[in-house]
Design an enzyme around this catalytic site. Structure first.
Site, short mmCIF file in Angstrom:
data_model
loop_
_atom_site.label_atom_id
_atom_site.label_comp_id
_atom_site.label_asym_id
_atom_site.label_seq_id
_atom_site.Cartn_x
_atom_site.Cartn_y
_atom_site.Cartn_z
N ARG A 165 9.28 -1.08 0.46
CA ARG A 165 8.37 -0.31 1.34
C ARG A 165 8.91 -0.24 2.77
O ARG A 165 8.15 -0.30 3.74
CB ARG A 165 6.97 -0.93 1.37
CG ARG A 165 6.26 -0.93 0.06
CD ARG A 165 5.92 0.51 -0.38
NE ARG A 165 5.00 0.50 -1.50
CZ ARG A 165 5.37 0.37 -2.78
NH1 ARG A 165 6.65 0.24 -3.09
NH2 ARG A 165 4.46 0.39 -3.74
N SER A 239 -2.25 0.98 -1.91
CA SER A 239 -2.21 -0.45 -1.55
C SER A 239 -2.35 -0.58 -0.03
O SER A 239 -1.58 0.04 0.71
CB SER A 239 -0.88 -1.07 -1.96
OG SER A 239 -0.67 -0.92 -3.34
N GLU A 335 0.42 -2.49 4.58
CA GLU A 335 1.43 -1.51 4.16
C GLU A 335 1.16 -0.19 4.88
O GLU A 335 2.07 0.57 5.15
CB GLU A 335 1.34 -1.31 2.65
CG GLU A 335 2.53 -0.60 2.07
CD GLU A 335 2.22 0.19 0.83
OE1 GLU A 335 1.59 1.26 0.93
OE2 GLU A 335 2.61 -0.26 -0.25
N1 EPU Z 1 -3.86 -8.29 -9.68
C1 EPU Z 1 -5.01 -9.01 -9.73
N2 EPU Z 1 -6.15 -8.44 -9.27
C2 EPU Z 1 -6.19 -7.18 -8.77
C3 EPU Z 1 -5.01 -6.44 -8.71
C4 EPU Z 1 -3.84 -7.01 -9.17
O1 EPU Z 1 -5.02 -10.15 -10.17
O2 EPU Z 1 -7.28 -6.74 -8.37
C5 EPU Z 1 -2.59 -8.90 -10.16
C6 EPU Z 1 -2.41 -8.85 -11.66
O3 EPU Z 1 -1.77 -10.05 -12.02
C7 EPU Z 1 -1.39 -7.74 -11.86
C8 EPU Z 1 -0.57 -7.85 -10.61
O4 EPU Z 1 -1.51 -8.24 -9.60
O5 EPU Z 1 -0.65 -7.96 -13.00
C9 EPU Z 1 0.13 -6.59 -10.18
O6 EPU Z 1 -0.82 -5.54 -10.07
P1 EPU Z 1 -0.35 -4.02 -10.22
O7 EPU Z 1 0.60 -3.91 -11.37
O8 EPU Z 1 -1.54 -3.16 -10.20
O9 EPU Z 1 0.55 -3.77 -8.96
P2 EPU Z 1 0.42 -4.21 -7.44
O10 EPU Z 1 1.44 -5.26 -7.16
O11 EPU Z 1 -0.98 -4.52 -7.09
C10 EPU Z 1 2.25 -2.52 -6.67
C11 EPU Z 1 2.41 -1.46 -5.63
C12 EPU Z 1 1.67 -0.19 -6.07
C13 EPU Z 1 2.24 0.28 -7.39
C14 EPU Z 1 2.09 -0.86 -8.42
C15 EPU Z 1 2.73 -0.54 -9.74
C16 EPU Z 1 2.69 -2.60 -3.53
C17 EPU Z 1 2.09 -2.96 -2.22
N3 EPU Z 1 1.91 -1.92 -4.37
O12 EPU Z 1 0.87 -2.85 -6.71
O13 EPU Z 1 1.93 0.82 -5.09
O14 EPU Z 1 1.59 1.44 -7.85
O15 EPU Z 1 2.72 -2.06 -7.92
O16 EPU Z 1 4.11 -0.58 -9.61
O17 EPU Z 1 3.85 -2.91 -3.76
C18 EPU Z 1 1.11 1.75 -3.08
O18 EPU Z 1 2.15 1.36 -2.54
O19 EPU Z 1 0.22 2.36 -2.43
C19 EPU Z 1 0.89 1.48 -4.48
C20 EPU Z 1 -0.23 1.82 -5.12
#
Ligand code: EPU
Length: 339
Positions: A165, A239, A335
């Site tokens: 990012r 995010s 972010e």
């Molecule tokens: N999780 C929780 N609770 C929640 C949300 C997530 O426990 O409410 C945990 C779960 O263990 C899950 C893990 O977090 O397995 C990862 O969650 P997710 O796969 O939804 O991804 P993220 O890390 O929350 C990142 C990016 C997203 C992108 C997704 C998928 C960042 C800041 N965000 O989110 O990007 O879509 O991975 O690759 O890196 C964005 O940048 O706006 C965005 C949406």
């Protein structure tokens, strides 16, 4: 002659849907227009904000300067072989529409980045990423205009200094450049990237020949829709925080107290932790304070439940930061750009 508007309401230009006014607003549809605008600006007036789709920022007050919005359009094939194709895309194109275009053609590389809101010009600035892929993997170069000198130049991948990012446009060169167009290399013989576990699961029983660019794009869209609210229905900027990357030692310490903590290995022996999990553990998932809330499906997404002001959303984000810091000793970094 380029036209600019005064005291423009930005509510419809930011996906949080918060109210804020821009002193001046100018839509730029070509390099020549931008050059003449810069030539006529006195340095003292040159306080500007380049806005793409407004999907990664939070206005907490009016913007007392120039808001510049790219309306540079077009997708041009600049090189093509049997295996690859290079596309030069105007910075004002919608990212999601551009990805759909490549997916319809069957060209691989960006399908995991389907449905991300925002403009093409903002994609390299933020080095957008999702479901195991970052835009930098298909990025070739971009053409940008220096906002002080009015000169344009091409910056390659190394010069953009991409990271999670992050790019030079958020670091050392912040505010200096207006992206005019971006060139991506797509694969005519696609190699699907299913590193993101839910995506891998979605295809575990699918024969390899059926895992097409289109099929991956559809699966990504399905996952996105199940977790992330549509900005048109519920204002948000995806995010709100970055996933923190911490030292392995610190991670082991936290893991002792919270053995179930999810994590991903990162570079240099560091560990990336999902901020969504930290926020959920801190008790914030689904909570609402006034008009601002934490999404019930994805704790990393802060939402405008109605008529939230930017200040209200900012306050909620600070409350979340404080609680996560107290519980885990980790300071979450936004972010989104807070203005
Ligand atoms: N999780 C929780 N609770 C929640 C949300 C997530 O426990 O409410 C945990 C779960 O263990 C899950 C893990 O977090 O397995 C990862 O969650 P997710 O796969 O939804 O991804 P993220 O890390 O929350 C990142 C990016 C997203 C992108 C997704 C998928 C960042 C800041 N965000 O989110 O990007 O879509 O991975 O690759 O890196 C964005 O940048 O706006 C965005 C949406």
């Amino acid at each position: 002659m380029i036209e600019f508007l005064e005291n423009i309401q930005l509510k419809k230009y930011n996906t949080f849907g918060v109210e804020a006014k821009a002193h001046y607003f100018v839509a730029v549809s070509s390099y020549d227009e931008l050059k003449s605008l810069i030539a006529n600006l006195k340095p003292a007036e040159n306080k500007h904000l380049i806005m793409g789709g407004g999907s990664n920022l939070l206005f907490t007050k009016d913007f007392d300067g120039w808001v510049m919005h790219s309306e540079i359009h077009g997708i041009e094939i600049i090189e093509e072989t049997d295996k690859q194709i290079l596309l030069k895309v105007g910075s004002g194109e919608s990212w999601s529409d551009f990805v759909d275009f490549t997916v319809e053609k069957g060209w691989g590389g960006l399908e995991n980045l389907s449905l991300i809101p925002g403009s093409v010009g903002a994609a390299p600035v933020q080095n957008i990423g999702a479901y195991g892929v970052e835009q930098q993997e298909a990025f070739v170069n971009l053409e940008a205009c220096n906002l002080i000198t009015g000169k344009k130049c091409i910056l390659n991948k190394l010069e953009c200094d991409f990271d999670y990012r992050h790019s030079i446009f958020k670091g050392a060169e912040k505010g200096k450049w207006f992206v005019l167009n971006v060139t991506y290399r797509l694969e005519k013989i696609p190699r699907p990237n299913l590193n993101y576990t839910p995506l891998q699961k979605a295809f575990e029983n699918t024969p390899a020949e059926e895992i097409t660019v289109k099929a991956v794009s559809e699966a990504v869209k399905g996952i996105r829709r199940s977790k992330l609210p549509k900005p048109e229905e519920l204002g948000n900027a995806g995010s709100f925080f970055k996933n923190p990357v911490i030292l392995h030692e610190k991670f082991l310490n936290i893991q002792q107290h919270f053995p179930q903590i999810p994590f991903f290995s990162s570079e240099n022996g560091k560990v990336k932790i999902p901020a969504g999990w930290l926020i959920e553990q801190a008790g914030w998932k689904g909570k609402q304070i006034g008009n601002a809330g934490v999404h019930h499906q994805q704790a990393l997404v802060i939402v405008n439940c109605g008529k939230a002001t930017g200040k209200e959303i900012l306050q909620l984000s600070k409350d979340i930061q404080n609680d996560v810091l107290q519980k885990f000793g980790i300071m979450l970094e936004p972010e989104v750009l807070i203005l």
